[in-house]
Design a protein around this motif. Structure first.
Motif, PDB file in Angstrom:
ATOM      1  N   PRO A 100       0.754  -1.249   0.030  1.00  0.00           N
ATOM      2  CA  PRO A 100       0.026  -0.035  -0.062  1.00  0.00           C
ATOM      3  C   PRO A 100       0.782   1.306  -0.025  1.00  0.00           C
ATOM      4  O   PRO A 100       0.524   2.093  -0.704  1.00  0.00           O
ATOM      5  N   ALA A 101       1.755   1.150   0.771  1.00  0.00           N
ATOM      6  CA  ALA A 101       2.557   2.660   1.060  1.00  0.00           C
ATOM      7  C   ALA A 101       3.378   2.901  -0.300  1.00  0.00           C
ATOM      8  O   ALA A 101       3.592   3.997  -0.892  1.00  0.00           O
ATOM      9  N   LEU A 102       3.952   1.675  -0.943  1.00  0.00           N
ATOM     10  CA  LEU A 102       4.818   1.871  -2.131  1.00  0.00           C
ATOM     11  C   LEU A 102       3.769   2.173  -3.363  1.00  0.00           C
ATOM     12  O   LEU A 102       4.268   3.085  -4.249  1.00  0.00           O
ATOM     13  N   GLN A 117      11.232   6.839  -7.896  1.00  0.00           N
ATOM     14  CA  GLN A 117      11.037   5.103  -8.067  1.00  0.00           C
ATOM     15  C   GLN A 117      11.614   4.796  -6.560  1.00  0.00           C
ATOM     16  O   GLN A 117      12.891   4.692  -6.601  1.00  0.00           O
ATOM     17  N   ALA A 118      11.028   4.171  -5.779  1.00  0.00           N
ATOM     18  CA  ALA A 118      11.545   3.368  -4.739  1.00  0.00           C
ATOM     19  C   ALA A 118      11.611   2.089  -4.623  1.00  0.00           C
ATOM     20  O   ALA A 118      11.757   1.474  -3.834  1.00  0.00           O
ATOM     21  N   ASN A 435      13.389  10.286  13.411  1.00  0.00           N
ATOM     22  CA  ASN A 435      12.913   9.141  13.185  1.00  0.00           C
ATOM     23  C   ASN A 435      13.878   7.889  13.041  1.00  0.00           C
ATOM     24  O   ASN A 435      14.680   7.922  12.122  1.00  0.00           O
ATOM     25  N   HIS A 436      13.910   6.973  14.122  1.00  0.00           N
ATOM     26  CA  HIS A 436      14.994   5.802  14.089  1.00  0.00           C
ATOM     27  C   HIS A 436      15.085   4.872  12.813  1.00  0.00           C
ATOM     28  O   HIS A 436      16.042   4.821  12.393  1.00  0.00           O
ATOM     29  N   SER A 437      13.723   4.592  12.214  1.00  0.00           N
ATOM     30  CA  SER A 437      13.785   3.826  11.082  1.00  0.00           C
ATOM     31  C   SER A 437      14.454   4.591  10.021  1.00  0.00           C
ATOM     32  O   SER A 437      14.940   4.091   9.134  1.00  0.00           O
ATOM     33  N   ALA A 438      14.076   5.875   9.827  1.00  0.00           N
ATOM     34  CA  ALA A 438      14.435   6.713   8.858  1.00  0.00           C
ATOM     35  C   ALA A 438      15.811   6.716   8.762  1.00  0.00           C
ATOM     36  O   ALA A 438      16.650   6.580   7.613  1.00  0.00           O
ATOM     37  N   ALA A 473      14.944   3.869   0.454  1.00  0.00           N
ATOM     38  CA  ALA A 473      13.930   4.761   0.379  1.00  0.00           C
ATOM     39  C   ALA A 473      12.525   3.973   0.559  1.00  0.00           C
ATOM     40  O   ALA A 473      11.453   4.597   0.612  1.00  0.00           O
ATOM     41  N   ASN A 474      12.613   2.692   0.192  1.00  0.00           N
ATOM     42  CA  ASN A 474      11.515   1.917   0.221  1.00  0.00           C
ATOM     43  C   ASN A 474      11.003   1.283   1.445  1.00  0.00           C
ATOM     44  O   ASN A 474      11.186   0.228   2.061  1.00  0.00           O
ATOM     45  N   THR A 475      10.749   2.498   2.487  1.00  0.00           N
ATOM     46  CA  THR A 475      10.198   2.042   3.777  1.00  0.00           C
ATOM     47  C   THR A 475       8.788   2.734   3.817  1.00  0.00           C
ATOM     48  O   THR A 475       8.525   3.848   3.064  1.00  0.00           O
ATOM     49  N   ASN A 476       7.936   2.463   4.838  1.00  0.00           N
ATOM     50  CA  ASN A 476       6.680   3.401   5.154  1.00  0.00           C
ATOM     51  C   ASN A 476       7.065   4.499   5.357  1.00  0.00           C
ATOM     52  O   ASN A 476       6.219   5.549   4.696  1.00  0.00           O
TER      53      ASN A 476
END
Length: 558
Positions: A100-102, A117-118, A435-438, A473-476
């Motif tokens: 969904p996010a992608l 393009q992620a 943001n840690h995940s970022a 960059a392909n993270t939520n």
């Protein structure tokens, strides 16, 4: 030799400006021309099919509503295709649905002419998705930008709130500009070796006996509109560095010319449509001066290399570059693709020297060095309005542009369009570092890691689509954040500029007098360049100092 290649390319691009600009004027002139005999029947069929009255005028609010409605509908349909491609036809390689996010990020990217393009195109999209949810919106997003720019020009020249008809401008852009040019360029790319097929991937055996899967598909058709529409993106993950997307030095030349062709010609068309060619050339000169400045910087930076390379006796930075193109063609491609906000790349921007990498960042931050299809001209004219206002304050006169007074309403709208760009770059960049995940998505720590995150949001805000590849960059977080940035960067400035056009369209035109401040002179061109660079530096230099500038200085301190 490298300098000669660059000069030849720019000379060819310059020769094409006037004839192509003249053609664009005929395309968007509602008076009857010889083009009607060729394209008229097709256009009238489309008007009947979608229920549009060709002669129906639109004020700025109606024009904006039509633009937003059509774009929203297309974006929703694109999202559905990405989420269901597994069950749809033309999927010979059995590629799964997007998350969904992608899917949101990709739909937002291609409807806004960003083409960020992620994902890796050959591994994430079916042939159907590539054609109707990637290639098709490349046409419509480019045509939307063109239509909006033409509407703004009409507002400057008009004496009533009539910016034309969005659907007519959209259809004319598609039928008379993008489809014919894309067809010609696609045939040329096929001639050079770019694949164009609906057959699936093929398995081959290398000379060493190893097995290799070679992905192919309708590549040439995507590549043609990708460049002529300043869309960017790519069929393959390595973009125009891939030999299937960009097979030869000659195809590289045509791709560069394709990117430059319409953004430069539109500036000339602007001068013709407002019946003041000097004004058009004045804006063109300002954009051209900045482009040559940035091109020179990246060219010299890449040829000079870094202290580490120089200590090894290596002259020039070939890291991340195709040997088919070398440093000169890679530097030119870098400057062009971020000047006209295409986002296509024939080299790895992440591997540029720190100062070389500063150039694409700066061009996207300014977002008006010719700029993307239509919207670049809008951003350039935004600074023209601000320059006129500032000069008016300095000399104590009511500011005027093309005989129409620039008042508080226009300045407020221009300020909104100007301020939204740095806000949607700097605020999300700061949030990413909180943001840690970022932060964990950054593969290169230190100053370069700052540049990678900054580049991602700058690219999204400028609707460019290129990237520093060291960021995953392909993270939520990034898919949603960059998706929102792309939408805001595209539509807020368009709405504000069309509102300015609607306001100016209803104003009376005052005749020029001896006291009128001329905006079509070399003096004003110099003022315009200075104001653009000063505002850009004051806005973005602090964050650039933390990224590429600090990285460059750090090399000399080691």
């Amino acid at each position: 030799m490298g300098v000669v290649q660059v000069l030849v390319t720019l000379i060819i691009a310059g020769i094409l400006v006037k004839p192509v600009g003249t053609y664009l004027v005929k395309v968007f002139d509602y008076n009857k021309t010889g083009l009607d005999r060729v394209f008229g029947p097709v256009e009238r069929f489309i008007y009947r099919l979608i229920g549009v009255k060709e002669t129906e005028p639109m004020g700025w609010k109606k024009y904006v509503f039509a633009m937003l409605l059509s774009n929203i509908v297309m974006m929703v349909l694109m999202y559905i295709v990405f989420r269901t491609q597994k069950y749809l036809p033309l999927n010979p390689d059995k590629i799964d649905n997007m998350s969904p996010a992608l899917a949101f990020n990709t739909a937002a990217s291609f409807i806004t002419n960003t083409n960020w393009q992620a994902y890796s195109g050959e591994n994430s999209l079916s042939y159907l998705s590539q054609m109707i949810a990637i290639t098709f919106p490349m046409f419509t997003s480019a045509a939307t930008g063109f239509a909006v720019a033409i509407a703004f020009i009409r507002g400057l020249a008009a004496r009533e709130n009539n910016l034309g008809n969005f659907y007519v401008d959209l259809v004319r852009s598609l039928v008379r500009v993008f489809l014919p040019l894309s067809f010609i360029i696609a045939l040329f790319l096929v001639f050079q070796g770019t694949p164009q097929t609906l057959h699936g991937a093929v398995n081959a055996v290398t000379m060493d006996g190893a097995k290799q899967t070679i992905t192919r598909g309708p590549v040439a058709s995507l590549e043609s509109i990708k460049h002529i529409g300043t869309n960017g993106g790519g069929y393959f993950g390595t973009n125009s560095a891939h030999p299937f997307e960009n097979p030869t030095p000659l195809s590289n030349l045509v791709e560069i010319l394709s990117m430059l062709l319409l953004p430069t010609a539109l500036v000339y068309a602007f001068g013709v449509m407002i019946k003041n060619k000097r004004q058009g050339w004045s804006v063109f000169a300002a954009m051209g001066i900045m482009f040559l400045l940035f091109l020179s910087v990246v060219f010299i930076a890449e040829y000079k290399g870094t202290p580490a390379l120089q200590s090894l006796g290596i002259h020039g930075n070939m890291e991340g570059k195709e040997v088919r193109f070398g440093i000169s063609e890679s530097a030119l491609f870098t400057a062009v693709t971020t000047a006209v906000t295409t986002g296509s790349v024939n080299n790895m921007h992440d591997s540029l020297t720190p100062i070389g990498g500063l150039v694409p960042l700066a061009e996207m931050m300014l977002n008006n060095v010719f700029g993307g299809k239509g919207v670049g001209l809008l951003n350039g004219l935004l600074y023209v309005i601000l320059s006129v206002f500032i000069c008016g304050l300095m000399v104590g006169r009511t500011p005027e542009f093309l005989g129409k007074k620039i008042e508080s309403k226009e300045v407020k709208l221009a300020s909104i369009a100007l301020l939204i760009h740095p806000v949607i770059i700097l605020v999300p960049t700061a949030l990413a570092f909180m943001n840690h995940s970022a932060v964990s998505s950054i593969l290169n720590p230190g100053y370069h890691g700052i540049s990678e995150v900054l580049y991602a949001f700058t690219s999204g805000a400028a609707n460019n689509g290129s990237a520093f590849g060291g960021l995953t960059a392909n993270t939520n977080f990034y898919n949603i954040a960059i998706g929102l940035v792309m939408l805001l960067g595209r539509y807020i400035s368009i709405i504000a500029m069309l509102a300015i056009a609607g306001s100016l369209a209803t104003k009376k035109t005052a005749a020029a007098t001896l006291g009128t401040f001329r905006t079509d002179t070399p003096l004003f061109t110099a003022i315009l360049v200075a104001i653009i660079l000063i505002i850009g530096a004051l806005t973005f230099f602090p964050v650039l100092a933390l990224g590429p500038v600090a990285e460059h200085l750090g090399m000399f301190l080691k």
